[in-house]
Design a protein around this motif. Structure first.
Motif, short mmCIF file in Angstrom:
data_model
loop_
_atom_site.label_atom_id
_atom_site.label_comp_id
_atom_site.label_asym_id
_atom_site.label_seq_id
_atom_site.Cartn_x
_atom_site.Cartn_y
_atom_site.Cartn_z
N GLU A 18 0.83 -1.21 0.00
CA GLU A 18 0.00 0.00 0.00
C GLU A 18 0.86 1.26 0.00
O GLU A 18 0.56 2.23 -0.70
CB GLU A 18 -0.91 0.02 1.23
CG GLU A 18 -2.05 -0.94 1.18
CD GLU A 18 -2.91 -0.86 2.44
OE1 GLU A 18 -2.43 -0.38 3.49
OE2 GLU A 18 -4.07 -1.26 2.35
N ALA A 19 1.93 1.24 0.79
CA ALA A 19 2.81 2.41 0.86
C ALA A 19 3.53 2.62 -0.47
O ALA A 19 3.63 3.76 -0.96
CB ALA A 19 3.82 2.25 2.00
N TYR A 20 4.03 1.54 -1.07
CA TYR A 20 4.67 1.67 -2.38
C TYR A 20 3.68 2.19 -3.42
O TYR A 20 4.01 3.02 -4.26
CB TYR A 20 5.27 0.34 -2.83
CG TYR A 20 6.61 0.03 -2.22
CD1 TYR A 20 7.64 0.97 -2.23
CD2 TYR A 20 6.85 -1.21 -1.65
CE1 TYR A 20 8.87 0.68 -1.68
CE2 TYR A 20 8.09 -1.51 -1.09
CZ TYR A 20 9.09 -0.55 -1.11
OH TYR A 20 10.32 -0.84 -0.57
N GLU A 21 2.46 1.69 -3.36
CA GLU A 21 1.44 2.17 -4.31
C GLU A 21 1.19 3.66 -4.12
O GLU A 21 1.13 4.42 -5.09
CB GLU A 21 0.15 1.38 -4.12
CG GLU A 21 -0.92 1.77 -5.09
CD GLU A 21 -2.20 0.97 -4.93
OE1 GLU A 21 -3.14 1.27 -5.69
OE2 GLU A 21 -2.26 0.06 -4.08
N ALA A 22 1.06 4.09 -2.88
CA ALA A 22 0.82 5.51 -2.59
C ALA A 22 2.00 6.37 -3.05
O ALA A 22 1.82 7.54 -3.41
CB ALA A 22 0.59 5.71 -1.09
N ASN A 23 3.19 5.79 -3.08
CA ASN A 23 4.39 6.50 -3.50
C ASN A 23 4.60 6.44 -5.01
O ASN A 23 5.55 6.99 -5.53
CB ASN A 23 5.61 5.93 -2.77
CG ASN A 23 6.78 6.87 -2.77
OD1 ASN A 23 6.62 8.07 -2.61
ND2 ASN A 23 7.97 6.33 -2.95
N GLY A 24 3.72 5.73 -5.72
CA GLY A 24 3.83 5.62 -7.17
C GLY A 24 4.78 4.54 -7.63
O GLY A 24 5.11 4.47 -8.82
N ASP A 25 5.23 3.69 -6.72
CA ASP A 25 6.14 2.60 -7.06
C ASP A 25 5.34 1.35 -7.40
O ASP A 25 5.26 0.40 -6.61
CB ASP A 25 7.10 2.32 -5.90
CG ASP A 25 8.05 3.47 -5.61
OD1 ASP A 25 8.42 4.17 -6.59
OD2 ASP A 25 8.41 3.67 -4.45
N THR A 26 4.74 1.34 -8.57
CA THR A 26 3.80 0.29 -8.96
C THR A 26 4.44 -1.09 -8.96
O THR A 26 3.85 -2.05 -8.45
CB THR A 26 3.21 0.60 -10.34
OG1 THR A 26 2.58 1.89 -10.28
CG2 THR A 26 2.17 -0.43 -10.74
N GLU A 27 5.63 -1.22 -9.51
CA GLU A 27 6.25 -2.55 -9.59
C GLU A 27 6.57 -3.11 -8.21
O GLU A 27 6.37 -4.30 -7.95
CB GLU A 27 7.47 -2.51 -10.49
CG GLU A 27 7.08 -2.33 -11.95
CD GLU A 27 8.25 -2.41 -12.91
OE1 GLU A 27 9.28 -3.01 -12.56
OE2 GLU A 27 8.13 -1.86 -14.01
N LEU A 28 7.05 -2.27 -7.29
CA LEU A 28 7.31 -2.73 -5.93
C LEU A 28 6.00 -3.06 -5.21
O LEU A 28 5.93 -4.02 -4.45
CB LEU A 28 8.11 -1.70 -5.15
CG LEU A 28 9.59 -1.60 -5.51
CD1 LEU A 28 10.24 -0.41 -4.83
CD2 LEU A 28 10.31 -2.89 -5.17
N ALA A 29 4.98 -2.25 -5.46
CA ALA A 29 3.67 -2.53 -4.86
C ALA A 29 3.17 -3.90 -5.33
O ALA A 29 2.73 -4.73 -4.52
CB ALA A 29 2.67 -1.44 -5.23
N ILE A 30 3.26 -4.16 -6.61
CA ILE A 30 2.83 -5.45 -7.17
C ILE A 30 3.62 -6.59 -6.55
O ILE A 30 3.04 -7.62 -6.17
CB ILE A 30 2.94 -5.44 -8.71
CG1 ILE A 30 1.83 -4.57 -9.30
CG2 ILE A 30 2.89 -6.86 -9.27
CD1 ILE A 30 1.95 -4.32 -10.79
N ALA A 31 4.92 -6.43 -6.42
CA ALA A 31 5.75 -7.49 -5.84
C ALA A 31 5.31 -7.84 -4.43
O ALA A 31 5.21 -9.01 -4.06
CB ALA A 31 7.22 -7.07 -5.85
#
Length: 93
Positions: free
Chosen positions: A47-60
């Motif tokens: 969720e934090a990675y997604e909020a930060n715009g880090d889509t690939e890390l969020a997906i991982a």
């Protein structure tokens, strides 16, 4: 080592209330490092990675949460939502 839920709550506070993504990522990354087999720790870091715009890390991290607990419907839905936003050549299974 601090309790998982204490670190999780601190990370979520910084993410949602204080809106300090860097601090949220610091806490939630530490939580995953201390609790690598916790689906919740990976879910919240995603969720934090997604909020930060880090889509690939969020997906991982959403994928890791799903691998640890396949019954997480909200994580499943969010994972598909993010994968649909990726360009075709970067989508992975």
């Amino acid at each position: 080592k601090p309790l998982e839920w204490h670190v999780n709550e601190a990370g979520l506070y910084f993410l949602h209330t204080a809106q300090d993504i860097d601090k949220a990522l610091e806490f939630l990354t530490m939580n995953v490092a201390n609790n690598p087999h916790s689906y919740n720790a990976h879910h919240r870091l995603a969720e934090a990675y997604e909020a930060n715009g880090d889509t690939e890390l969020a997906i991982a991290h959403y994928r890791k949460a799903m691998s640890l607990n396949p019954d997480l419907q909200d994580v499943h839905d969010q994972l598909h939502h993010l994968q649909d936003r990726l360009p075709e050549d970067t989508k992975k299974g």
